[in-house]
Scaffold this motif. Structure first.
Motif, PDB file in Angstrom:
ATOM      1  N   LEU A 110       5.753  -3.776   5.401  1.00 39.97           N
ATOM      2  CA  LEU A 110       4.369  -4.172   5.117  1.00 39.97           C
ATOM      3  C   LEU A 110       4.330  -5.541   4.455  1.00 39.97           C
ATOM      4  O   LEU A 110       3.438  -6.355   4.745  1.00 39.97           O
ATOM      5  N   ASN A 134       0.631   2.696  13.033  1.00 36.74           N
ATOM      6  CA  ASN A 134      -0.793   2.403  13.216  1.00 36.74           C
ATOM      7  C   ASN A 134      -1.204   2.316  14.681  1.00 36.74           C
ATOM      8  O   ASN A 134      -2.376   2.125  14.972  1.00 36.74           O
ATOM      9  N   ASP A 178       0.835  -1.204   0.000  1.00 39.76           N
ATOM     10  CA  ASP A 178       0.000   0.000   0.000  1.00 39.76           C
ATOM     11  C   ASP A 178       0.872   1.257   0.000  1.00 39.76           C
ATOM     12  O   ASP A 178       1.503   1.599   0.996  1.00 39.76           O
ATOM     13  N   GLU A 212      -0.142   3.869   2.696  1.00 39.72           N
ATOM     14  CA  GLU A 212       0.344   3.611   4.050  1.00 39.72           C
ATOM     15  C   GLU A 212       1.835   3.894   4.144  1.00 39.72           C
ATOM     16  O   GLU A 212       2.314   4.428   5.157  1.00 39.72           O
TER      17      GLU A 212
END
Length: 470
Positions: A240, A283, A202, A205
Motif C-alpha cells: 500500500l 480490490n 490503512d 485494508e
C-alpha cells in the motif's frame, strides 16, 4: 494496439492527379479498413499529397494526433520530393508502403522516395503488398506496436527505491544514458519511505487483504516466527505504501533494492513486487506496474518494454540453475513472479489456487511470506537489456516453460530454493553459449513470440540485437 497515421502520395501534375485520385482513395480505404479490423486506430491524411503545400500541411496534421507510426502510402507514381517534405513534417517513425498493382507504379514511387530518404540519412522501413494480405497487415502492426512501445518510454519516470543491492553492478544504469537513449527520468526514493508509510497505511485494508489471501491462496503457511498474520500484514502495508508513492511521484515503473536493509530488519518485498506486477489485487482488476527486485534498472526497463509490446505481466527471475540431464533451466527469484504466471488466467482465483505463501528462508531474517508457485507451461519470449563495453544490446531468445508430474516438479524445485517461485524453461540456446555470453543474472519473459516487435523496437532505439539460437 497502436495509433497509425496514413498519408497517401500522388503525382504532382494536376491532370494526372485528377485521373488517379479516386484510385488512391479506394486503395487507401482498403488499407485503413484492414488496419482497423486488426484493432489499430487509424488517423488518415485529409487528402492525397499532390503539391508542396499539402506535403507539409497534411502530415503535420497527422503528426499532431500523436500517432505511433506514420505510413506513407504509394498506390501510384508519386513525386519523391513530396515524401521529403512530408518526412520533414513527421517527427516519429516512418514506414513506406507500396501496393503491387502492375498498372499503377506505386512501387516505383516508393523506391524513388526511399532512395531520397536514404540520401539524407532519414531512417525508415519499407513494406509492399495487398492490404487483403493478413501477413502484410500484421507486419505493419508489428512496427506500429514497437513504435508505440518505444514512444511510451520517452517522458516516463522510473522510481528507484534504494541504491545498488549487494554490489550488483548489472542492476545499476547510467541515468544520462537512459535519458539520451530511452528518454527516461529516474526518481531516487529512499527505502525509509516504504517503512515510514507502511506504518501509516490503512490497517483495515491490510487485514482485509490478508483474509483475501487466506481464502484464495492454496495455503498461507504461518510458522509463528518468520511468517505470522502480523508480518504478512506488514508486507501488505508495504504494498500500500509503494502504491501510494507510485501515485504521488507519477512513477511509470519502479524497482526496490530490498536487500539487505529491508530483508534483515523490516520484511521482504515479495508481496509488494508480486502484486504490483499482477493485473489484480484484493480490490479487483488493475493495471500492472512493473517493479523489479534488487532495484534492477535494466531489468525493469526490459520488463517495461516487454509489457508495452506483449500487453501482459512480465516475469523477472534469476537464472538459478541448469539441469543438464533435462536441458532445462530453473528460473527462480524470491517474490518476483507475478501470481498471474501460476495459471496465466484472467481469473485471480484460478491463479491463486496454485500459489502458496511460505515463511521466508535463511537469507531473510526479517521474515515475511515467500510467494511460491510454478509457472504454467507455454511458449515464451525471453529477453534482457544488457551492456557490453558501455553499449546496450538486447539479448533475446525463444523458449518454453514446462511442467511435469507433481513428484518431479517438487524434486526439481527442492534442488534450489523450494519456497520461491519457479519456472522450468527449455531455451532455444545452447547452455555453453548462454552461460558464456549472457550479460546478467536476471532474465525476463512474456508468453508468445514477440521477437519481431522487439527487433523493431531495438532498431528504433539504436540498440543492437543479440539473439541466441540453437
Amino acid at each position: 494496439m497502436a495509433r497509425i497515421g496514413v498519408v497517401s502520395m500522388s503525382d504532382g501534375r494536376d491532370y494526372v492527379h485528377s485521373g488517379i485520385a479516386e484510385f488512391i482513395r479506394t486503395t487507401e480505404d482498403h488499407l485503413v479498413a484492414a488496419l482497423e479490423q486488426a484493432g489499430h486506430e487509424v488517423v488518415r491524411g485529409a487528402e492525397p499529397i499532390s503539391d508542396n503545400a499539402l506535403a507539409s500541411s497534411v502530415p503535420r496534421a497527422v503528426a499532431a494526433a500523436e500517432v505511433d507510426l506514420t505510413v506513407f502510402h504509394y498506390a501510384v507514381w508519386a513525386f519523391p520530393h513530396f515524401t521529403m517534405l512530408a518526412a520533414g513534417a513527421t517527427p516519429g517513425p516512418l514506414l513506406l508502403l507500396s501496393n503491387i498493382d502492375p498498372v499503377q507504379p506505386g512501387m516505383v514511387g516508393m523506391l524513388a522516395a526511399g532512395g531520397a530518404l536514404d540520401q539524407i540519412g532519414r531512417t525508415h522501413a519499407r513494406l509492399w503488398g495487398d492490404p487483403a494480405d493478413s501477413a502484410l497487415i500484421e507486419a505493419i502492426g508489428v512496427r506500429a506496436r514497437a513504435a508505440a512501445a518505444v514512444a511510451s518510454l520517452r517522458g516516463s519516470t522510473f522510481g528507484r527505491f534504494g541504491g545498488r543491492p549487494m554490489g550488483m553492478n548489472t542492476a545499476v544504469a547510467n541515468t544520462d544514458q537512459w535519458q539520451r537513449i530511452f528518454g527516461i527520468d529516474v526518481e531516487e526514493i529512499d527505502q525509509w519511505e516504504i517503512v515510514r508509510r507502511a506504518e501509516l497505511a490503512d490497517a483495515g485494508e491490510a487485514k482485509a487483504a490478508r483474509e483475501w489471501l487466506e481464502r484464495h491462496a492454496a495455503g498461507v503457511h504461518y510458522d509463528g516466527a518468520k511468517l505470522t498474520p502480523e508480518i504478512l500484514e506488514r508486507q501488505i502495508r508495504s504494498y500500500l505504501a509503494v502504491r501510494e508513492l507510485i501515485a504521488e511521484w507519477r512513477l511509470d515503473f519502479s524497482g526496490i533494492k530490498g536487500q539487505p536493509e529491508l530483508t534483515q530488519y523490516f520484511a521482504t518485498m515479495d508481496i509488494t513486487e508480486a502484486f504490483l506486477n499482477d493485473p489484480y489485487d484484493w480490490n479487483g482488476p488493475k493495471q500492472t506496474h512493473v517493479c523489479a527486485t534488487e532495484a534492477d534498472m535494466d531489468g525493469a526497463l526490459t520488463m517495461q518494454l516487454l509489457k508495452q509490446i506483449a500487453g501482459t505481466p512480465v516475469l523477472f527471475a534469476d537464472v538459478r540453475h541448469y539441469h543438464a540431464d533435462r536441458d532445462i533451466w530453473d528460473l527462480c527469484n524470491s517474490g518476483q513472479h507475478a501470481t498471474w504466471f501460476a495459471a496465466r488466467s484472467a481469473d485471480p482465483a484460478e491463479n491463486l489456487a496454485k500459489v502458496h505463501l511460505y515463511p521466508e528462508v535463511f537469507f531473510f531474517p526479517a521474515g515475511g511470506a515467500s510467494v511460491h508457485h510454478l509457472a504454467a507451461p507455454g511458449g515464451m519470449t525471453l529477453a534482457r537489456l544488457t551492456r557490453k563495453d558501455g553499449d546496450y544490446r538486447m539479448q533475446l531468445m525463444l523458449g518454453d516453460f514446462e511442467t511435469y508430474d507433481d513428484q518431479t516438479n517438487e524434486a526439481l524445485m527442492k534442488q534450489s530454493t523450494w519456497e520461491w517461485p519457479h519456472a522450468f524453461a527449455r531455451l532455444d540456446a545452447k547452455a555453453e553459449d548462454f552461460l558464456s555470453r549472457f550479460g546478467a543474472n536476471h532474465i525476463h519473459a512474456v508468453p508468445g513470440d514477440h521477437r519481431p516487435a522487439l527487433r523493431t523496437a531495438c532498431e528504433l532505439l539504436g540498440v543492437t540485437v543479440d539473439e541466441f539460437v540453437r
